[in-house]
Motif scaffolding. Structure first.
Motif, mmCIF file in Angstrom:
data_model
loop_
_atom_site.group_PDB
_atom_site.id
_atom_site.type_symbol
_atom_site.label_atom_id
_atom_site.label_comp_id
_atom_site.label_asym_id
_atom_site.label_seq_id
_atom_site.Cartn_x
_atom_site.Cartn_y
_atom_site.Cartn_z
ATOM 1 N N ARG A 63 -1.404 19.200 -37.744
ATOM 2 C CA ARG A 63 -2.657 19.573 -37.057
ATOM 3 C C ARG A 63 -2.653 19.149 -35.598
ATOM 4 N N ALA A 64 -1.767 18.190 -35.250
ATOM 5 C CA ALA A 64 -1.640 17.779 -33.857
ATOM 6 C C ALA A 64 -0.777 18.746 -33.047
ATOM 7 N N GLY A 65 -0.219 19.750 -33.711
ATOM 8 C CA GLY A 65 0.533 20.779 -33.008
ATOM 9 C C GLY A 65 2.031 20.679 -33.095
ATOM 10 N N GLU A 74 -3.176 22.420 -48.469
ATOM 11 C CA GLU A 74 -4.079 22.561 -47.322
ATOM 12 C C GLU A 74 -3.878 23.883 -46.584
ATOM 13 N N GLY A 75 -2.909 24.669 -47.012
ATOM 14 C CA GLY A 75 -2.695 25.983 -46.411
ATOM 15 C C GLY A 75 -2.071 25.943 -45.031
ATOM 16 N N ILE A 76 -1.349 24.866 -44.712
ATOM 17 C CA ILE A 76 -0.753 24.744 -43.382
ATOM 18 C C ILE A 76 0.759 24.547 -43.441
ATOM 19 N N ARG A 77 1.356 24.784 -44.602
ATOM 20 C CA ARG A 77 2.792 24.571 -44.725
ATOM 21 C C ARG A 77 3.583 25.444 -43.759
ATOM 22 N N ASN A 78 3.098 26.636 -43.451
ATOM 23 C CA ASN A 78 3.814 27.540 -42.561
ATOM 24 C C ASN A 78 3.744 27.113 -41.096
ATOM 25 N N ARG A 79 2.842 26.180 -40.794
ATOM 26 C CA ARG A 79 2.655 25.790 -39.397
ATOM 27 C C ARG A 79 3.689 24.781 -38.914
ATOM 28 N N ALA A 80 4.526 24.289 -39.805
ATOM 29 C CA ALA A 80 5.590 23.361 -39.401
ATOM 30 C C ALA A 80 6.718 23.394 -40.417
ATOM 31 N N SER A 81 7.919 23.157 -39.936
ATOM 32 C CA SER A 81 9.078 23.025 -40.825
ATOM 33 C C SER A 81 9.238 21.567 -41.215
ATOM 34 N N GLU A 93 12.995 11.325 -51.214
ATOM 35 C CA GLU A 93 12.719 12.380 -52.194
ATOM 36 C C GLU A 93 11.241 12.406 -52.572
ATOM 37 N N LEU A 94 10.671 11.210 -52.781
ATOM 38 C CA LEU A 94 9.264 11.125 -53.183
ATOM 39 C C LEU A 94 8.355 11.542 -52.036
ATOM 40 N N ALA A 95 8.689 11.108 -50.819
ATOM 41 C CA ALA A 95 7.875 11.473 -49.660
ATOM 42 C C ALA A 95 7.929 12.974 -49.397
ATOM 43 N N LEU A 96 9.123 13.554 -49.509
ATOM 44 C CA LEU A 96 9.276 14.999 -49.284
ATOM 45 C C LEU A 96 8.417 15.803 -50.242
ATOM 46 N N ALA A 97 8.496 15.476 -51.523
ATOM 47 C CA ALA A 97 7.712 16.218 -52.514
ATOM 48 C C ALA A 97 6.223 16.105 -52.228
ATOM 49 N N ALA A 98 5.766 14.899 -51.864
ATOM 50 C CA ALA A 98 4.341 14.686 -51.599
ATOM 51 C C ALA A 98 3.887 15.438 -50.355
ATOM 52 N N VAL A 99 4.717 15.418 -49.314
ATOM 53 C CA VAL A 99 4.349 16.101 -48.065
ATOM 54 C C VAL A 99 4.306 17.609 -48.266
ATOM 55 N N ASP A 100 5.345 18.164 -48.871
ATOM 56 C CA ASP A 100 5.377 19.613 -49.099
ATOM 57 C C ASP A 100 4.186 20.057 -49.949
ATOM 58 N N THR A 105 18.802 29.494 -41.143
ATOM 59 C CA THR A 105 17.491 28.871 -41.279
ATOM 60 C C THR A 105 16.826 28.798 -39.904
ATOM 61 N N TYR A 106 15.519 28.979 -39.875
ATOM 62 C CA TYR A 106 14.753 28.879 -38.628
ATOM 63 C C TYR A 106 13.738 27.750 -38.754
ATOM 64 N N LEU A 107 13.774 26.838 -37.790
ATOM 65 C CA LEU A 107 12.843 25.716 -37.769
ATOM 66 C C LEU A 107 11.800 25.930 -36.684
ATOM 67 N N GLY A 108 10.547 25.778 -37.066
ATOM 68 C CA GLY A 108 9.445 25.944 -36.128
ATOM 69 C C GLY A 108 8.222 26.493 -36.833
ATOM 70 N N ALA A 109 7.128 26.541 -36.123
ATOM 71 C CA ALA A 109 5.878 27.040 -36.699
ATOM 72 C C ALA A 109 5.963 28.537 -36.962
ATOM 73 N N LYS A 110 5.457 28.952 -38.120
ATOM 74 C CA LYS A 110 5.422 30.369 -38.490
ATOM 75 C C LYS A 110 3.966 30.850 -38.507
ATOM 76 N N PRO A 111 3.713 32.099 -38.116
ATOM 77 C CA PRO A 111 2.330 32.608 -38.100
ATOM 78 C C PRO A 111 1.817 32.862 -39.515
#
Length: 503
Positions: free
Chosen positions: A328-330, A372-379, A359-366, A137-143
């Motif tokens: 969005r803060a980077g 918002e189209g930014i899931r790839n910008r952070a793990s 579990e509830l927070a994870l589902a809501a965040v993902d 697994t790789y953790l970090g922002a993806k393009p």
């Protein structure tokens, strides 16, 4: 004055087996057992017993049994024994109730109310013993996209990738500070992480100089107290983590009692010896997402943009909105810590009543980051009550990239979850700085037990993936079709984004 507190545990000694060897007396840091050699008699002060079972485990003749005290006040569904005892204790002391480890209330454990789908005929299962299975697994922002050019028949990547953490398995060791746990426990975690090809987290207590050699497998935390944060600390880390909150005590700071601040800890944390280490509740330079963005930027600048930066928050009702701002803060990684997350010391009322299941927070965040189209910008990494390999698999299917384990790791080291970490008297040499106790934990043995645990979980994860017809952990991430709920209401199913079993 008569105390209204009664022992939580009864210590029963079989006098036919007891040889008055004194092992129980020497092993108990809480001074429960007292050997009177002249009278050839051992007395047990049950009021001091915390149920750690050290004496039971090491008794050479198995003469001891420790069990919950059956003596109870008259039954009352509202005024339970726990609440009565808490009131008696505070009436006598006037102090805040403290506890260790995670919330032990009977809130729903959603991992236990979800089951995994399996392959049958149309989508055959995979045998992980005979076919390739990838847990890397790789953790970090993806393009958003990759620019690849084929040169002399070989692909050449032109897109510059953000720094990544490479995990051989999607399991890391949670943030647990040096001070809250012993040096031997920290070394056990560090050595195990290095051998497993994963990472451990320093927590907010800085990093002992002797552990710098494990820097490639170390995530260094930057908390509100900034304990132990300096240039070398930032430079040696593989990644940095800004701690905003933790699941065991959302919204409040940390406290390491002065009696646990030894010479080594004072040097590591850069505070006077014997003084309380108090972390403020907020970062006093962060009062908005914009302020957070400045610290993320500063840490990246300080490390030449070579290390991913994560932000850890407690799971609360608006975690999704907060996580969106963090991305969005980077930040490259968002860590969610749920209400069952452990700690060395926390006010009991806060640990048990503030925050929500991860579990509830994870589902809501993902879900929000995808919309918002930014899931790839952070793990996404989740923590707080991960107890077994099945929890890991369900977390990844729910949207996580990896998990942190804390309490499970300490249990592997010998912890019996007696919840008295804050006393500094851990009989197993884990949550203590007493030299007499810390030497009970051998880092060689501790590291081996941690490696065994994670490797066993890895085998089970591969078996579960194979049973679902999946040969790579990447294919499971956020694949909620592989989950089904059992005994959940419609609103819970909607928040989790899964269907009920049978549908």
């Amino acid at each position: 004055m008569i105390s209204y507190l009664w022992p939580r545990f009864l210590v029963e000694r079989d006098l036919r087996r007891c040889i008055r060897c004194g092992v129980c007396t020497r092993q108990c840091a809480f001074e429960v057992h007292h050997l009177y050699e002249e009278e050839d008699w051992v007395y047990s002060d049950e009021s001091a017993c915390v149920g750690c079972l050290r004496c039971v485990t090491l008794c050479p003749t198995k003469a001891l049994v420790v069990r919950p005290n059956p003596t109870q006040p008259p039954p009352n569904a509202n005024w339970t024994t726990e609440y009565l005892q808490n009131i008696y204790k505070q009436a006598e002391t006037g102090g805040v109730l403290l506890t260790g480890m995670g919330c032990d209330k009977g809130y729903p454990v959603y991992w236990d109310r979800m089951v995994l789908d399996a392959s049958q005929v149309s989508n055959p299962s995979i045998d992980p013993l005979r076919e390739p299975m990838e847990l890397r697994t790789y953790l970090g922002a993806k393009p958003d996209s990759l620019e690849v050019e084929r040169v002399e028949g070989r692909p050449v990547l032109h897109t510059k990738l953000a720094p990544q953490l490479e995990l051989a398995v999607p399991i890391m060791f949670s943030a647990i500070s040096y001070g809250a746990i012993s040096y031997n426990a920290c070394e056990s975690l560090a050595r195990a992480a290095a051998e497993l090809g994963t990472f451990y987290n320093t927590g907010e207590g800085g990093l002992h100089r002797n552990l710098y050699r494990y820097g490639k497998n170390t995530i260094c935390q930057v908390a509100s107290g900034r304990f132990g944060v300096h240039a070398d600390y930032l430079e040696v880390a593989a990644a940095l983590e800004i701690k905003i909150g933790q699941g065991a005590k959302p919204g409040i700071g940390g406290h390491l009692p002065g009696e646990k601040v030894t010479g080594e800890i004072s040097r590591t944390r850069m505070i006077p010896r014997g003084t309380d280490a108090l972390s403020p509740a907020p970062h006093h330079d962060i009062y908005s997402i914009e302020d957070l963005a400045q610290l993320v930027y500063a840490l990246k600048e300080a490390t030449d943009w070579e290390k991913p930066v994560s932000v850890k928050i407690a799971a609360v009702h608006n975690s999704a909105a907060i996580a969106s701002g963090i991305v969005r803060a980077g930040a490259d990684i968002v860590v969610l810590d749920g209400i069952r997350g452990g700690t060395g010391a926390a006010p009991t009322m806060i640990r048990d009543n503030v925050g929500i299941p991860v579990e509830l927070a994870l589902a809501a965040v993902d879900d929000r980051l995808r919309r918002e189209g930014i899931r790839n910008r952070a793990s996404l990494v989740v923590a707080g009550g991960i107890r077994c390999s099945a929890d890991v698999v369900k977390a990844i299917a729910l949207g996580a990239d990896a998990v942190y384990i804390g309490t499970a790791a300490l249990v592997a080291l010998g912890c019996h979850v007696c919840q008295r970490c804050y006393t500094g008297k851990c009989n197993w040499g884990i949550a203590t700085q007493d030299p007499r106790l810390t030497r009970r934990l051998n880092p060689d043995v501790g590291a081996r037990r941690l490696v065994n645990l994670v490797r066993a979980w890895s085998h089970e994860i591969m078996e579960m993936l194979g049973g679902m017809g999946i040969n790579a952990i990447e294919s499971l991430r956020g694949n909620r079709l592989k989950l089904r709920g059992v005994g959940l209401n419609q609103e819970e199913l909607e928040i989790l984004g899964i269907r009920h079993a049978g549908r």
